[in-house]
Design an enzyme around this catalytic site. Structure first.
Site, PDB file in Angstrom:
ATOM      1  N   ASP A   1     -22.494 -56.950  18.186  1.00  0.00           N
ATOM      2  CA  ASP A   1     -23.845 -56.670  18.670  1.00  0.00           C
ATOM      3  C   ASP A   1     -24.816 -57.463  17.815  1.00  0.00           C
ATOM      4  OD1 ASP A   1     -23.054 -54.853  20.516  1.00  0.00           O
ATOM      5  OD2 ASP A   1     -23.304 -53.119  19.215  1.00  0.00           O
TER       6      ASP A   1
ATOM      7  N   ASP B   1     -22.019 -49.142  19.528  1.00  0.00           N
ATOM      8  CA  ASP B   1     -22.627 -47.949  18.941  1.00  0.00           C
ATOM      9  C   ASP B   1     -22.848 -46.832  19.948  1.00  0.00           C
ATOM     10  OD1 ASP B   1     -24.604 -49.260  20.298  1.00  0.00           O
ATOM     11  OD2 ASP B   1     -25.719 -49.861  18.519  1.00  0.00           O
TER      12      ASP B   1
ATOM     13  N   ASP C   1     -20.069 -47.630  24.978  1.00  0.00           N
ATOM     14  CA  ASP C   1     -19.285 -48.688  24.337  1.00  0.00           C
ATOM     15  C   ASP C   1     -17.854 -48.235  24.085  1.00  0.00           C
ATOM     16  OD1 ASP C   1     -21.273 -50.593  24.203  1.00  0.00           O
ATOM     17  OD2 ASP C   1     -22.045 -49.853  22.299  1.00  0.00           O
TER      18      ASP C   1
HETATM   19  P1  ATP Z   1     -28.177 -55.459  20.842  1.00  0.00           P
HETATM   20  O1  ATP Z   1     -27.409 -55.351  22.110  1.00  0.00           O
HETATM   21  O2  ATP Z   1     -28.385 -56.806  20.332  1.00  0.00           O
HETATM   22  O3  ATP Z   1     -27.747 -54.492  19.793  1.00  0.00           O
HETATM   23  P2  ATP Z   1     -30.028 -53.653  21.702  1.00  0.00           P
HETATM   24  O4  ATP Z   1     -28.868 -52.756  21.776  1.00  0.00           O
HETATM   25  O5  ATP Z   1     -31.205 -53.223  20.910  1.00  0.00           O
HETATM   26  O6  ATP Z   1     -29.623 -55.059  21.260  1.00  0.00           O
HETATM   27  P3  ATP Z   1     -30.906 -52.769  24.063  1.00  0.00           P
HETATM   28  O7  ATP Z   1     -31.256 -51.611  23.268  1.00  0.00           O
HETATM   29  O8  ATP Z   1     -29.897 -52.658  25.164  1.00  0.00           O
HETATM   30  O9  ATP Z   1     -30.468 -53.924  23.152  1.00  0.00           O
HETATM   31  O10 ATP Z   1     -32.215 -53.344  24.620  1.00  0.00           O
HETATM   32  C1  ATP Z   1     -32.237 -54.180  25.733  1.00  0.00           C
HETATM   33  C2  ATP Z   1     -33.643 -54.456  26.144  1.00  0.00           C
HETATM   34  O11 ATP Z   1     -34.297 -53.241  26.475  1.00  0.00           O
HETATM   35  C3  ATP Z   1     -34.492 -55.077  25.059  1.00  0.00           C
HETATM   36  O12 ATP Z   1     -34.411 -56.469  25.090  1.00  0.00           O
HETATM   37  C4  ATP Z   1     -35.878 -54.600  25.404  1.00  0.00           C
HETATM   38  O13 ATP Z   1     -36.434 -55.466  26.366  1.00  0.00           O
HETATM   39  C5  ATP Z   1     -35.641 -53.255  26.040  1.00  0.00           C
HETATM   40  N1  ATP Z   1     -35.850 -52.177  25.089  1.00  0.00           N
HETATM   41  C6  ATP Z   1     -35.242 -51.995  23.921  1.00  0.00           C
HETATM   42  N2  ATP Z   1     -35.640 -50.874  23.306  1.00  0.00           N
HETATM   43  C7  ATP Z   1     -36.540 -50.313  24.115  1.00  0.00           C
HETATM   44  C8  ATP Z   1     -37.328 -49.109  24.064  1.00  0.00           C
HETATM   45  N3  ATP Z   1     -37.256 -48.274  23.054  1.00  0.00           N
HETATM   46  N4  ATP Z   1     -38.165 -48.861  25.082  1.00  0.00           N
HETATM   47  C9  ATP Z   1     -38.236 -49.688  26.117  1.00  0.00           C
HETATM   48  N5  ATP Z   1     -37.537 -50.815  26.237  1.00  0.00           N
HETATM   49  C10 ATP Z   1     -36.697 -51.144  25.258  1.00  0.00           C
END
Ligand code: ATP
Length: 906
Positions: A342, A642, A646
């Site tokens: 990730d 996480d 997953d």
């Molecule tokens: P990675 O996969 O690299 O660990 P991540 O798990 O943080 O990243 P996600 O959490 O799936 O990725 O986030 C995907 C998308 O969702 C982000 O690019 C953002 O545009 C949006 N996003 C992330 N966090 C929030 C939130 N708290 N509220 C609204 N939108 C969000």
């Protein structure tokens, strides 16, 4: 006199009750607690003393006696015990004593090491103690789940393991996977209405039982029973996996031990028949020789050495923040060929800071670092006053209210509780001069749709005190822009322009979020997915940075040097992902997106995945296909995760890696390895340690097998050549007793080879004993035989007694093994360094003890009587030392040759 009525709190929780047939309010009342604030600290402590910790009794372990006896349960040992019995029957008590000595020393060392190994594993498992989120004195606390008491108010979210039996009091789309309890694999929908008293466990929708896992949604519930009184405690099911010391490798070695036992027994029989009938040896003599042969040839120390090597590896990894949940992972790690990681928080710091605000028609730069709400905004180099800027304030208000994060000022600076993306937005809103409490009071939140990676947005429903009801929305730009027909100033949205602005920010590695708002009919009190339709007005975009961890950049480079591919998987936008990927040193000309993955069939996916190291806008289902595609290319895959979704990918991967800090219980339970610090660098270190463990097991083989081969060869050769035995059966047993387990064990403590991370991963199907390894085993066995016979013949030739000659041979063999230990510390790297002698203190001290024992063996009168030995003179010692040195050099010569052929491992 009527009996005094007991207080409700004391009668209720221990006796099994039909909590599912009661209303939530009745349960709360009976448990004497308050739903909104929970128990007081004092009351919780009192109840903890009354009901005991919320823990299941540990699985019953084998007692020490049984564990000691099990040390003898091994085909190799059976042969030794049989030999001891026969020698006893033949009244050859010295040999009986020595054979039993070998067996007992082996068992004691095995027992001690195995206990240590088990303790190490238990300590590691204890590091994974589960946590629970409770409400006490009105505040949320994360506590050790063992401290929960009846009456505690517990908060659940997706991925969490239910920590005790709960009567649910509030649910939001809650679905719980109850497989651990009912065997039902499909998650069950939960509610708060009571059900019939006769309902079976699987039908009690208003209960969440300990050991089950939240698959989706959020909830709040009151603890009704804890520990052994819970349903899972009562059926005695084991929730935690039992730590076992068996791994594919130890099983393979067990099989090897069985095969080699059969082989040795066959060889012994042939030797006996040959020696007796063709060689004309007396039955007793040849029998004792054959016993010596069998004992010499049997690698009885091997199982203990392998177990302890694995356990040491586990302990080292734990110190380096990688916690092994399943022992086989230690050996598998050594041959990992691809690590899928990730991005956010693992490869990057997970410290988001908003740096760019894109409003309709204009853009602002935000200054400041971290979560401190210090800094300001500039437009085209000119500072602006946020209080005067309506567009900025509207954006900041949405960022503040559609947000669950909290910032606290502590002595060390500002800290964040919650999601970093939201932390950045909150800090930005504070910089814009908004007051969180005033804003929340002016526009209270009535409902929400929480953020899930699947839909990539979050929405909250608010009302103000003039009767307006409105939705605030924030999320991934492509989701939010599609829901906005116009911007905040009422102009129709120029999609191309907004996309261009978004991509420009993303190309700098910024995560971009879009924020929007829409009015709802007055009186609306709840928010559902169906309300999220294209009627929002766009407030703006926020670009935030999350720099790569410097140690992750180094670790990626180290993995590349070690022939390991690193693939970054992220929920972020493709352009952002590619920019960060390049900073990390990955192949990232373009990113493969989740959307593309869905359009590709398996074969096409296998081709595409070879073209890039960056996967963007990926969701957990994509991870599963990626694992399959990478495995199809014949590589061992490590995958991080996480969230609860997953878990399947973590299970499918050869090594599932969960995040210790950020990870859900569901992910941790599916994983083989848990990272205590969520850091990619820890995976790279674990791989290095896995390789070291495998190397050390091979080194143990490389040591044990030729020494056994040499000892056995000496006897075989003598019998088949019709010579007098150069060592007696008793003497060969002695050699075995003092060297077999001790010397080989020293190699378990060997530090990593200098070049471990500069060679390609071991091919997954590679046999344990490779051709090179076999070559070395045969070569060293022959050298051992040669030096033993050389000493023997030379002593006889210069007129020594046969006793003296045999004493010299025993010392030759022991010394030959001792110097070989130093050859074997490195596969092919030379041994002419100070470090060779002192680099492994265990080896050094084992050798010192061994030399002491040999001096006793040679000079102590009792030993001389028992083993028919005699004192040796300086001439004999001179020759023994010279031959030991020659043998040492002969092995070094072979290593030199291999080095010339560019071989660095075996
Ligand atoms: P990675 O996969 O690299 O660990 P991540 O798990 O943080 O990243 P996600 O959490 O799936 O990725 O986030 C995907 C998308 O969702 C982000 O690019 C953002 O545009 C949006 N996003 C992330 N966090 C929030 C939130 N708290 N509220 C609204 N939108 C969000």
């Amino acid at each position: 006199m009527p009996p005094m009525s007991s207080r409700p709190t004391e009668a209720a929780p221990t006796a099994p009750r039909e909590w599912h047939a009661e209303t939530a309010a009745a349960a709360i009342e009976r448990l004497a607690t308050v739903e909104t604030t929970g128990l007081s600290r004092h009351e919780a402590a009192r109840r903890l003393a009354q009901y005991g910790p919320n823990r299941l009794p540990p699985p019953r372990r084998r007692g020490p006696l049984l564990r000691m006896l099990l040390q003898f349960h091994n085909p190799l040992i059976y042969v030794l015990l049989a030999a001891a019995l026969v020698t006893f029957w033949l009244e050859d008590y010295v040999d009986t004593g020595v054979i039993l000595g070998v067996v007992v020393i082996n068992a004691v060392i095995g027992f001690i090491q195995e206990s240590k190994a088990e303790r190490a594993l238990e300590a590691v498992q204890a590091m994974l103690a589960s946590r629970a989120m409770v409400l006490r004195e009105g505040e949320r606390h994360e506590i050790d789940a063992a401290e929960l008491v009846p009456g505690d108010i517990v908060l659940l979210e997706s991925g969490a393991r239910v920590p005790a039996d709960l009567r649910l009091t509030r649910v939001k789309n809650l679905r719980v996977s109850e497989a651990a309890l009912t065997g039902e694999s499909v998650p069950v929908e939960k509610a708060i209405e009571p059900v019939g008293a006769a309902a079976a466990i699987g039908d009690r929708a208003c209960m969440a039982y300990s050991g089950t896992v939240v698959a989706f949604g959020q909830a709040r519930g009151v603890v009704v029973t804890t520990g052994p009184a819970t349903e899972i405690g009562r059926i005695g099911a084991l929730v935690s996996e039992v730590a076992t010391l068996a791994t594919p490798l130890t099983r393979r070695l067990d099989q090897f031990a069985r095969q080699i036992t059969l082989f040795i027994l066959g060889l012994s029989l042939i030797t006996f028949l040959y020696g007796h009938y063709l060689g004309g040896m007396a039955a007793l003599d040849i029998f004792l020789a054959v016993v010596g042969l069998a004992v010499a040839a049997i690698p009885e120390g091997l199982p203990a050495v392998v177990t302890i090597t694995l356990a040491i590896g586990t302990a080292v990894m734990a110190r380096q923040r990688a916690i092994v949940r399943r022992l086989p992972a230690v050996e598998t790690l050594g041959s990992v060929g691809v690590i899928c990681s990730d991005k956010t928080g693992t490869l990057t710091k997970n410290e988001m800071t908003a740096v760019r605000l894109m409003l309709p028609g204009r853009s602002l730069e935000a200054s400041g670092a971290g979560y401190a709400p210090e800094g300001g905004f500039r437009e085209g180099g000119r500072a602006i006053d946020p209080r005067e800027d309506a567009g900025l304030r509207a954006l900041a208000r949405c960022a503040l209210l559609c947000n669950d994060a909290r910032l606290h000022k502590e002595e060390s600076g500002w800290t964040l509780a919650g999601d970093p993306t939201e932390g950045a937005l909150l800090a930005m809103a504070l910089k814009a001069g908004l007051d969180p409490e005033l804003e929340a009071a002016a526009s209270p939140r009535i409902d929400e749709i929480p953020f899930e990676s699947e839909h990539r947005f979050m929405a909250t429903l608010h009302h103000d005190h003039e009767g307006h009801v409105f939705v605030l929305l924030k999320g991934a730009p492509e989701r939010v822009l599609a829901l906005c027909p116009h911007d905040a100033s009422g102009h129709p949205l120029d999609l191309d322009d907004w996309h261009a602005r978004m991509e420009a920010a993303a190309a700098k590695g910024q995560r971009v979020l879009a924020l929007a708002q829409c009015e709802m009919p007055p009186g609306t009190t709840s928010l559902a997915m169906a309300d999220i339709t294209p009627r929002f007005s766009l407030l703006g975009l926020v670009g935030m940075i999350d720099p790569p961890r410097p140690e992750a950049i180094e670790a990626v480079a180290a993995c590349h040097r070690a022939g390991i591919r690193v693939v970054m998987i992220t929920g972020d936008h493709a352009v952002t992902a590619a920019a960060i990927g390049r900073e990390l040193g990955l192949r990232a000309e373009r990113a493969l997106t989740g959307e593309t993955i869905e359009a590709l069939d398996d074969a096409a996916l296998r081709r595409e995945i070879e073209q890039t190291d960056v996967i963007a806008r990926a969701s957990p289902e994509h991870k599963l296909r990626l694992v399959a595609a990478l495995q199809a290319e014949g590589r061992l895959v490590a995958m991080t995760g996480d969230g609860v979704n997953d878990a399947p990918a973590l299970k499918a991967a050869d090594i599932g890696v969960a995040m210790g800090l950020r990870g859900t219980d569901a992910a941790k339970e599916a994983a083989d390895l848990v990272l205590a610090d969520d850091n990619f660098a820890s995976i790279a270190r674990a791989v290095r340690e896995g390789r070291t463990v495998f190397d050390n097991i091979k080194k143990s083989l490389l040591f044990i097998l030729p020494t056994n081969g040499g000892e056995a060869g000496v006897i075989l050769l003598a019998v088949f050549a019709g010579l007098a035995l150069p060592v007696t059966a008793g003497q060969i047993l002695w050699i075995n007793m003092v060297t077999a387990v001790t010397l080989a064990l020293a190699l378990a403590f060997e530090p990593a080879e200098p070049g471990v991370m500069r060679r390609p991963p071991r091919p997954p199907g590679e046999p344990l004993i490779t051709r090179l390894l076999l070559g070395r085993i045969v070569y060293v066995s022959l050298l051992m035989i040669a030096v033993a016979f050389a000493v023997y013949e030379w002593e006889l030739a210069r007129g020594s007694s046969i006793e003296t000659a045999r004493t010299a041979v025993v010392n030759m063999l022991v010394l030959g093994e001792l110097v070989y230990l130093y050859n074997a510390r490195h596969f092919t790297a030379h041994a002419f360094a100070r470090d060779t002698l002192y680099g492994n203190p265990v080896a050094f001290w084992t050798c010192v003890i061994l030399i002491g024992l040999q001096l006793l063996f040679t000079y102590a009168p009792t030993m001389q009587q028992l083993f028919q030995t005699t004192a040796l003179d300086w001439t004999s010692w001179g020759l023994i030392l010279a031959l030991a040195a020659a043998k040492f050099l002969a092995v070094e010569a072979e290593k030199w040759l291999l080095r010339r052929l560019n071989v660095s491992s075996m």
